[in-house]
Design a protein around this motif. Sequence first.
Motif, PDB file in Angstrom:
ATOM      1  N   PHE A  78       0.855  -1.180   0.000  1.00  0.00           N
ATOM      2  CA  PHE A  78       0.000   0.000   0.000  1.00  0.00           C
ATOM      3  C   PHE A  78       0.892   1.231   0.000  1.00  0.00           C
ATOM      4  O   PHE A  78       1.938   1.249   0.661  1.00  0.00           O
ATOM      5  CB  PHE A  78      -0.896   0.046   1.239  1.00  0.00           C
ATOM      6  N   THR A  79       0.491   2.251  -0.724  1.00  0.00           N
ATOM      7  CA  THR A  79       1.182   3.542  -0.693  1.00  0.00           C
ATOM      8  C   THR A  79       0.482   4.422   0.322  1.00  0.00           C
ATOM      9  O   THR A  79      -0.714   4.699   0.198  1.00  0.00           O
ATOM     10  CB  THR A  79       1.137   4.206  -2.077  1.00  0.00           C
ATOM     11  N   GLY A  80       1.205   4.825   1.346  1.00  0.00           N
ATOM     12  CA  GLY A  80       0.574   5.633   2.387  1.00  0.00           C
ATOM     13  C   GLY A  80       1.585   6.245   3.322  1.00  0.00           C
ATOM     14  O   GLY A  80       2.796   6.022   3.197  1.00  0.00           O
ATOM     15  N   PRO A  81       1.119   7.023   4.285  1.00  0.00           N
ATOM     16  CA  PRO A  81       2.017   7.633   5.263  1.00  0.00           C
ATOM     17  C   PRO A  81       2.628   6.571   6.175  1.00  0.00           C
ATOM     18  O   PRO A  81       2.108   5.452   6.296  1.00  0.00           O
ATOM     19  CB  PRO A  81       1.095   8.558   6.079  1.00  0.00           C
ATOM     20  N   ARG A  82       3.703   6.925   6.815  1.00  0.00           N
ATOM     21  CA  ARG A  82       4.254   6.097   7.894  1.00  0.00           C
ATOM     22  C   ARG A  82       3.200   6.019   8.993  1.00  0.00           C
ATOM     23  O   ARG A  82       2.717   7.032   9.475  1.00  0.00           O
ATOM     24  CB  ARG A  82       5.538   6.741   8.399  1.00  0.00           C
ATOM     25  N   LEU A  83       2.833   4.808   9.396  1.00  0.00           N
ATOM     26  CA  LEU A  83       1.758   4.627  10.375  1.00  0.00           C
ATOM     27  C   LEU A  83       2.313   4.411  11.770  1.00  0.00           C
ATOM     28  O   LEU A  83       3.168   3.544  11.989  1.00  0.00           O
ATOM     29  CB  LEU A  83       0.899   3.413  10.010  1.00  0.00           C
ATOM     30  N   VAL A  84       1.809   5.172  12.731  1.00  0.00           N
ATOM     31  CA  VAL A  84       2.054   4.935  14.154  1.00  0.00           C
ATOM     32  C   VAL A  84       0.719   4.481  14.730  1.00  0.00           C
ATOM     33  O   VAL A  84      -0.288   5.181  14.599  1.00  0.00           O
ATOM     34  CB  VAL A  84       2.553   6.219  14.853  1.00  0.00           C
ATOM     35  N   ILE A  85       0.678   3.293  15.356  1.00  0.00           N
ATOM     36  CA  ILE A  85      -0.608   2.680  15.691  1.00  0.00           C
ATOM     37  C   ILE A  85      -0.766   2.377  17.179  1.00  0.00           C
ATOM     38  O   ILE A  85       0.203   2.134  17.893  1.00  0.00           O
ATOM     39  CB  ILE A  85      -0.826   1.387  14.891  1.00  0.00           C
TER      40      ILE A  85
END
Length: 411
Positions: free
Chosen positions: A121-128
């Motif tokens: 997936f192309t997306g922002p760096r995720l902090v979860i």
Amino acid sequence: MTSLLIKNACIVDGTLPEPTAPQQIAIEDGRIREVAPEVAFDADETLDLGGLTVMPGLIDCHVHTIATTANLGQNAALPSSLVAAKSSKIMKDMLMRGFTTVRDLGGADRGLQQAVEQGYFTGPRLVICGKALSQTGGHTDYRGPYDNRDVSWYAQALGTLGRICDGKPELMRAARQELKGGAQFLKVMADGGVSSPSDPVGYLVFSVEELTALVEIANGFGTYVSAHLYDDAAIVRALDCGITCIEHGNLIGDATIERVAREGAFVVPTNITYDLLARRGEEFGLPPESVAKVADVREAGLERVVKLHEAGVTMGYGSDLLGGMHSEQSGEFPLRGRYIPADAVIRSATVDAAKVLRMEGEVGTIVAGAYADLIAVEGNPLENLDLLTGQGAHMPLIMQGGRAIKKAATL
């Protein structure tokens, strides 16, 4: 990975009232190696950004990447495969608005995070945080007053923002499960909310004993607890229990603001979501009983942003949008800009946002050692925050980890 030297970068990161003098930025292996007026660096490629403003990649501290509709009860019932597919589009659009890092406040799991990290997936760096922790009849319990069906499946469905856990042992087990599953911090619903049917704002939900135990678990894992909070009494209670990040905070009192500033806690206002919900909530699928709650927090939230700024509280940029509203993610910039200075608004999405994420020096800044997350903007956002809106229309360059996600042909 190839190396890159950027020339004539006039930098705006919210720490100064004006852009810097032209700088050179050396990038190698996805990170910034050096920033100075002149850099001795043998790069594979050179890029001249003269005439543009260069900013760190933007950070949104409060998103829900799996919220494909504003009706979160309906969203919870969707197949996880469909939610993942829709989330991939939501995340790509976030990145194309210049948000290279986002903090998901309930829903996104380690699998979605890995899909981005591994390039599926192309997306922002995720902090979860994994699933937000809620309770029967609280925020993220979408059953309504006459529905007592079992919701243990909330913990497994990708389309749910939270999971239900009642009592200290169950809450502690749920927290440990989320951390085991890859959560980087914990999120707790410590007040009532707008999008759920049975919990009025100001609803003091989890007990003091439960909240304190949750903070102890987070601290033991070397992380923190962020809490969904509106009402001042609920905020004071959360601070007393050791919670250090306040999401929303629309009804926070003056004395509590001073305490937050004194103790170094963080607040993430999310005013754009209430502005949109008040005007178009029904259109986006928000149930009528939820639309009716919006007025309680909308105007107060904007007035509180001024007080928080004047007190010197560190604020993160937050949007908290759902479903069809995601396209308005950048609208928080001009909305806040009506009330506080532009540099403070920008700082909330750069260096201050990095503090909220506990990623200082890595994101939200253009310094040696940080990820090479950069955007180039046509014009000066300090003079016109609308340049950060328009779905990235004013951003000829969006770079994440040293890789150009978007690059205009003119560059």
